[in-house]
Design a protein around this motif. Structure first.
Motif, short mmCIF file in Angstrom:
data_model
loop_
_atom_site.label_atom_id
_atom_site.label_comp_id
_atom_site.label_asym_id
_atom_site.label_seq_id
_atom_site.Cartn_x
_atom_site.Cartn_y
_atom_site.Cartn_z
N ASP A 101 9.50 5.28 5.20
CA ASP A 101 8.33 6.01 4.88
C ASP A 101 7.28 5.45 4.01
OD1 ASP A 101 7.49 8.86 5.12
OD2 ASP A 101 7.86 8.64 2.78
N ALA A 102 7.69 4.53 3.25
CA ALA A 102 6.66 3.78 2.62
C ALA A 102 6.09 2.71 3.53
CB ALA A 102 7.25 2.81 1.47
N PHE A 103 6.49 2.19 4.57
CA PHE A 103 5.53 1.47 5.47
C PHE A 103 4.87 2.32 6.24
CE2 PHE A 103 4.92 0.00 9.82
CZ PHE A 103 4.56 -1.38 9.57
N LEU A 104 5.20 3.29 6.47
CA LEU A 104 4.47 4.46 7.58
C LEU A 104 3.21 5.14 6.55
CD1 LEU A 104 7.11 6.42 9.34
CD2 LEU A 104 5.60 4.74 10.21
N ASN A 105 3.55 5.32 5.22
CA ASN A 105 2.45 5.63 4.49
C ASN A 105 1.42 4.38 4.19
OD1 ASN A 105 3.79 8.00 3.70
ND2 ASN A 105 4.69 7.51 1.95
N GLY A 106 1.93 3.47 4.00
CA GLY A 106 1.05 2.14 3.86
C GLY A 106 0.21 1.90 5.15
N LEU A 107 0.80 2.19 6.29
CA LEU A 107 0.10 1.99 7.65
C LEU A 107 -1.08 3.02 7.59
CD1 LEU A 107 0.02 0.43 10.17
CD2 LEU A 107 1.52 2.23 11.26
N ILE A 108 -0.82 4.22 7.06
CA ILE A 108 -2.04 5.43 7.07
C ILE A 108 -3.09 4.78 6.26
CG2 ILE A 108 -2.53 7.52 6.42
CD1 ILE A 108 0.26 8.48 7.23
N LEU A 159 0.96 -1.20 0.00
CA LEU A 159 0.28 0.09 0.05
C LEU A 159 0.77 1.22 0.01
CD1 LEU A 159 -2.67 -1.00 2.64
CD2 LEU A 159 -2.99 -0.53 0.17
N GLY A 160 1.88 1.10 0.51
CA GLY A 160 3.11 2.24 0.47
C GLY A 160 3.88 2.56 -0.54
N GLY A 161 3.64 1.65 -1.74
CA GLY A 161 4.29 1.65 -2.92
C GLY A 161 5.64 0.68 -3.08
N VAL A 162 5.90 -0.29 -1.97
CA VAL A 162 6.94 -0.78 -2.04
C VAL A 162 6.67 -2.42 -1.97
CG1 VAL A 162 9.16 -1.63 -0.72
CG2 VAL A 162 8.54 0.63 -0.78
N THR A 163 7.19 -3.11 -3.01
CA THR A 163 6.61 -4.54 -2.93
C THR A 163 7.90 -5.25 -2.44
OG1 THR A 163 5.21 -4.19 -4.98
CG2 THR A 163 5.87 -6.40 -4.56
N LEU A 164 7.74 -6.02 -1.61
CA LEU A 164 8.78 -6.77 -0.83
C LEU A 164 8.24 -8.52 -1.01
CD1 LEU A 164 9.53 -4.72 2.20
CD2 LEU A 164 10.89 -4.98 0.16
N THR A 165 9.28 -9.26 -0.72
CA THR A 165 8.72 -10.60 -0.64
C THR A 165 8.72 -10.93 0.97
OG1 THR A 165 10.97 -11.44 -0.31
CG2 THR A 165 10.07 -11.46 -2.59
N GLU A 166 7.95 -11.92 1.25
CA GLU A 166 7.78 -12.51 2.76
C GLU A 166 9.30 -12.52 3.40
OE1 GLU A 166 5.12 -15.56 5.26
OE2 GLU A 166 4.53 -15.01 3.26
N GLU A 167 10.09 -13.32 2.46
CA GLU A 167 11.33 -13.21 3.29
C GLU A 167 12.26 -12.13 3.44
OE1 GLU A 167 14.83 -15.46 4.23
OE2 GLU A 167 12.80 -16.29 3.95
N GLU A 168 12.09 -10.95 2.41
CA GLU A 168 12.80 -9.71 2.77
C GLU A 168 12.08 -8.93 3.99
OE1 GLU A 168 13.75 -8.30 -1.96
OE2 GLU A 168 11.70 -8.22 -1.35
N VAL A 169 10.78 -9.29 4.08
CA VAL A 169 10.07 -8.66 5.28
C VAL A 169 10.58 -9.31 6.66
CG1 VAL A 169 7.99 -8.19 6.58
CG2 VAL A 169 8.02 -7.75 3.96
N ARG A 170 10.75 -10.53 6.44
CA ARG A 170 11.34 -11.29 7.84
C ARG A 170 12.71 -10.85 7.96
NH1 ARG A 170 9.53 -16.36 5.93
NH2 ARG A 170 7.39 -16.73 6.45
N LYS A 171 13.39 -10.63 7.04
CA LYS A 171 14.92 -10.29 7.33
C LYS A 171 14.80 -8.82 7.88
CE LYS A 171 17.33 -13.20 4.08
NZ LYS A 171 18.47 -13.51 3.18
N MET A 172 13.81 -8.01 7.50
CA MET A 172 13.81 -6.69 8.04
C MET A 172 13.49 -6.70 9.56
SD MET A 172 12.33 -3.86 5.36
CE MET A 172 12.78 -3.73 3.80
N LEU A 173 12.81 -7.75 9.86
CA LEU A 173 12.31 -7.74 11.36
C LEU A 173 13.09 -8.60 12.23
CD1 LEU A 173 8.60 -8.48 10.34
CD2 LEU A 173 9.48 -6.32 11.08
N ILE A 174 14.54 -8.83 11.90
CA ILE A 174 15.61 -9.36 12.60
C ILE A 174 16.36 -8.32 13.21
CG2 ILE A 174 17.52 -10.79 12.64
CD1 ILE A 174 16.70 -12.27 10.03
N LYS A 175 16.37 -8.34 14.49
CA LYS A 175 17.24 -7.43 15.14
C LYS A 175 18.57 -7.18 14.43
CE LYS A 175 15.56 -6.30 19.63
NZ LYS A 175 15.55 -4.72 19.67
#
Length: 167
Positions: free
Chosen positions: A69-76, A29-45
């Motif tokens: 910023d894309a995530f925050l826009n998508g969250l809105i 929704l924020g304009g960035v297409t990621l794979t589930e694996e990419e999102v999981r890797k972003m959520l690793i400390k």
């Protein structure tokens, strides 16, 4: 300890109890297409320097300011819906010193919070600030009374957000 964008994403996800599928949808929704694996890797400390030197740590994917910023826009859009006839907001690269301010502002918008709500959330985390201090943090950079939001305020705001629905 300084918060990086990955830490901010992890804390928002925990505070709002978002699942992997919801995270993917919000990014889209924020304009960035990621794979589930990419999102999981972003959520690793992010590993602290020195701690994981001898261990094989799962590689994390750095979340840059534009992606945050894309995530925050998508969250809105996810929380409030897309306005009719309005083009989706394009992510921009947030200045590094203004990341926390932008996160606070966009969470306020996404969650339809008032200033009073935000003060209440901060109080749940044990932080008491005045309305004028909060207003200064929510101002646009460059305005007269603008104040940079430190990691402490954002960390405690996200902590309070986590506590709020669980009371």
């Amino acid at each position: 300890m300084l918060m990086d964008n990955n830490d901010i994403l992890i804390r928002i996800r925990y505070a709002l109890n978002l699942k992997d599928g919801q995270m993917l949808k919000i990014f889209k929704l924020g304009g960035v297409t990621l794979t589930e694996e990419e999102v999981r890797k972003m959520l690793i400390k992010s590993p602290d320097k020195g701690i994981f030197q001898d261990q094989e740590a799962e590689e994390n994917l750095k979340c840059n300011n534009r992606t945050l910023d894309a995530f925050l826009n998508g969250l809105i859009v996810y929380k409030r819906g897309q306005k009719e006839g309005q083009e989706p907001m394009q992510p921009v690269a947030i200045k590094q010193n203004a990341v926390n301010n932008v996160v606070m502002k966009k969470l306020k918008i996404a969650l339809s919070l008032t200033g009073e709500d935000m003060l209440e959330i901060l109080a749940l985390a044990g932080v008491q600030i005045s309305k004028s201090e909060l207003s200064a943090v929510l101002r646009k950079e460059g305005q007269k009374n603008y104040k940079q939001c430190g990691d402490r305020y954002l960390r405690n705001f996200l902590k309070g957000l986590t506590l709020k629905p669980r009371l």
